[in-house]
Design a protein around this motif. Structure first.
Motif, PDB file in Angstrom:
ATOM      1  N   UNK A   1     -12.813   9.127  42.433  1.00 38.26           N
ATOM      2  CA  UNK A   1     -12.603   9.704  41.094  1.00 38.26           C
ATOM      3  C   UNK A   1     -12.410   8.580  40.076  1.00 38.26           C
ATOM      4  N   UNK A   2     -11.553   7.628  40.400  1.00 40.59           N
ATOM      5  CA  UNK A   2     -11.307   6.517  39.477  1.00 40.59           C
ATOM      6  C   UNK A   2     -12.594   5.714  39.272  1.00 40.59           C
ATOM      7  N   UNK A   3     -13.359   5.531  40.339  1.00 39.45           N
ATOM      8  CA  UNK A   3     -14.621   4.792  40.244  1.00 39.45           C
ATOM      9  C   UNK A   3     -15.568   5.481  39.256  1.00 39.45           C
ATOM     10  N   UNK A   4     -15.635   6.796  39.308  1.00 38.54           N
ATOM     11  CA  UNK A   4     -16.489   7.546  38.373  1.00 38.54           C
ATOM     12  C   UNK A   4     -15.984   7.370  36.936  1.00 38.54           C
ATOM     13  N   UNK A   5     -14.683   7.423  36.753  1.00 38.44           N
ATOM     14  CA  UNK A   5     -14.110   7.274  35.411  1.00 38.44           C
ATOM     15  C   UNK A   5     -14.361   5.885  34.829  1.00 38.44           C
ATOM     16  N   UNK A   6     -14.201   4.851  35.631  1.00 36.51           N
ATOM     17  CA  UNK A   6     -14.373   3.491  35.109  1.00 36.51           C
ATOM     18  C   UNK A   6     -15.841   3.128  34.924  1.00 36.51           C
ATOM     19  N   UNK A   7     -16.747   3.830  35.590  1.00 36.34           N
ATOM     20  CA  UNK A   7     -18.175   3.525  35.459  1.00 36.34           C
ATOM     21  C   UNK A   7     -18.659   3.659  34.014  1.00 36.34           C
ATOM     22  N   UNK A   8     -17.991   4.473  33.242  1.00 32.84           N
ATOM     23  CA  UNK A   8     -18.328   4.634  31.825  1.00 32.84           C
ATOM     24  C   UNK A   8     -18.222   3.296  31.096  1.00 32.84           C
ATOM     25  N   UNK A   9     -17.349   2.435  31.567  1.00 31.00           N
ATOM     26  CA  UNK A   9     -17.089   1.145  30.923  1.00 31.00           C
ATOM     27  C   UNK A   9     -17.766  -0.017  31.649  1.00 31.00           C
ATOM     28  N   UNK A  10     -18.859   0.260  32.351  1.00 29.33           N
ATOM     29  CA  UNK A  10     -19.527  -0.785  33.133  1.00 29.33           C
ATOM     30  C   UNK A  10     -20.077  -1.924  32.266  1.00 29.33           C
ATOM     31  N   UNK A  11     -20.169  -1.705  30.966  1.00 25.55           N
ATOM     32  CA  UNK A  11     -20.626  -2.773  30.075  1.00 25.55           C
ATOM     33  C   UNK A  11     -19.470  -3.610  29.510  1.00 25.55           C
ATOM     34  N   UNK A  12     -18.245  -3.289  29.918  1.00 24.09           N
ATOM     35  CA  UNK A  12     -17.070  -4.025  29.450  1.00 24.09           C
ATOM     36  C   UNK A  12     -16.972  -5.354  30.207  1.00 24.09           C
ATOM     37  N   UNK A  13     -16.583  -6.436  29.527  1.00 26.21           N
ATOM     38  CA  UNK A  13     -16.524  -7.741  30.216  1.00 26.21           C
ATOM     39  C   UNK A  13     -15.529  -7.794  31.382  1.00 26.21           C
ATOM     40  N   UNK A  14     -14.512  -6.946  31.386  1.00 26.60           N
ATOM     41  CA  UNK A  14     -13.532  -6.950  32.476  1.00 26.60           C
ATOM     42  C   UNK A  14     -13.914  -6.031  33.637  1.00 26.60           C
ATOM     43  N   UNK A  15     -15.026  -5.339  33.518  1.00 27.99           N
ATOM     44  CA  UNK A  15     -15.469  -4.439  34.582  1.00 27.99           C
ATOM     45  C   UNK A  15     -15.867  -5.256  35.802  1.00 27.99           C
ATOM     46  N   UNK A  16     -15.436  -4.813  36.975  1.00 25.43           N
ATOM     47  CA  UNK A  16     -15.743  -5.489  38.237  1.00 25.43           C
ATOM     48  C   UNK A  16     -16.875  -4.726  38.927  1.00 25.43           C
ATOM     49  N   UNK A  17     -17.994  -5.380  39.135  1.00 27.37           N
ATOM     50  CA  UNK A  17     -19.154  -4.739  39.768  1.00 27.37           C
ATOM     51  C   UNK A  17     -18.828  -4.193  41.165  1.00 27.37           C
ATOM     52  N   UNK A  18     -17.807  -4.737  41.799  1.00 27.25           N
ATOM     53  CA  UNK A  18     -17.393  -4.237  43.118  1.00 27.25           C
ATOM     54  C   UNK A  18     -16.969  -2.770  43.033  1.00 27.25           C
ATOM     55  N   UNK A  19     -16.494  -2.352  41.863  1.00 29.13           N
ATOM     56  CA  UNK A  19     -16.047  -0.975  41.701  1.00 29.13           C
ATOM     57  C   UNK A  19     -17.207   0.012  41.808  1.00 29.13           C
ATOM     58  N   UNK A  20     -18.417  -0.443  41.604  1.00 30.63           N
ATOM     59  CA  UNK A  20     -19.577   0.447  41.655  1.00 30.63           C
ATOM     60  C   UNK A  20     -20.023   0.761  43.080  1.00 30.63           C
ATOM     61  N   UNK A  21     -19.554  -0.026  44.033  1.00 29.28           N
ATOM     62  CA  UNK A  21     -19.960   0.168  45.413  1.00 29.28           C
ATOM     63  C   UNK A  21     -19.171   1.316  46.038  1.00 29.28           C
ATOM     64  N   UNK A  22     -19.886   2.170  46.738  1.00 26.26           N
ATOM     65  CA  UNK A  22     -19.242   3.293  47.431  1.00 26.26           C
ATOM     66  C   UNK A  22     -19.028   2.877  48.883  1.00 26.26           C
ATOM     67  N   UNK A  23     -17.819   2.414  49.166  1.00 22.18           N
ATOM     68  CA  UNK A  23     -17.512   1.948  50.522  1.00 22.18           C
ATOM     69  C   UNK A  23     -16.493   2.885  51.156  1.00 22.18           C
TER      70      UNK A  23
END
Length: 135
Positions: A110-132
Motif C-alpha cells: 500500500x505504501x509503495x503504491x502511495x509513494x509511486x506518485x512521487x517517483x519523480x522526486x529527487x528523494x524517491x528510492x527506486x528500490x521502492x518500486x520493486x515488488x519483493x
C-alpha cells in the motif's frame, strides 16, 4: 527475501518519505487558499478558474480546444480537495503507525503504491518500486 526488521525499516523509510511529501502538498494547498475552485467561461476573458471568493486563480485568454480540459483538471485539484487527500494519506500512515496493520507485506505494498506518485522526486528510492516478497 528481507527479514522482519529489514521489512519494517524499508516500510518506515517509505512511510517517512510519504509523510514528507504530504507535508509539502499540504503547505502548497494552504498557501493557495483552501477554497473550492470552479470554472468560469467568460465570452470576453476566456476560461477562468475562480476561487470561492470570486477571485481569479488563473485564466486563459479566449477559448481554445485544450483550455477546457486544462481548466477542468485545475478546478478538480482545488486546494480543499488536495487537503482532503492529504488527510486521507495521513490516516493510512496513522493506521500503520498505530499497529492496526498486521500484515507487513500488505502495508508495504500500500505504501509503495502511495509513494509511486512521487517517483519523480529527487528523494524517491527506486528500490521502492520493486515488488519483493517479504515487503
Amino acid at each position: 527475501e528481507l527479514t522482519f526488521s529489514q521489512t519494517a525499516i524499508f516500510n518506515m523509510d517509505m512511510a517517512g518519505f510519504y509523510a514528507a511529501r504530504l507535508a509539502e502538498v499540504e503547505a502548497a494547498a494552504r498557501a493557495a487558499l483552501a477554497r473550492p475552485w470552479h470554472i468560469d467561461r467568460d465570452p470576453l476573458q476566456g476560461l477562468r478558474i475562480m476561487d470561492g471568493r470570486g477571485l481569479v486563480v488563473t485564466w486563459t485568454p479566449g477559448f481554445y480546444e485544450r483550455g477546457d480540459s486544462d481548466a477542468t483538471h485545475i478546478a478538480l485539484n482545488d486546494p480543499a480537495r488536495v487537503l482532503r487527500e492529504v488527510e486521507a494519506g495521513r490516516a493510512i500512515l496513522a493506521m500503520y503507525a498505530d499497529g492496526l496493520a498486521y500484515d507487513d507485506y500488505a502495508v508495504g505494498r500500500v505504501i509503495r503504491v502511495l509513494v509511486a506518485v512521487y517517483s519523480d522526486h529527487p528523494d524517491y528510492d527506486e528500490e521502492w518500486a520493486k515488488d519483493r516478497r517479504g515487503i
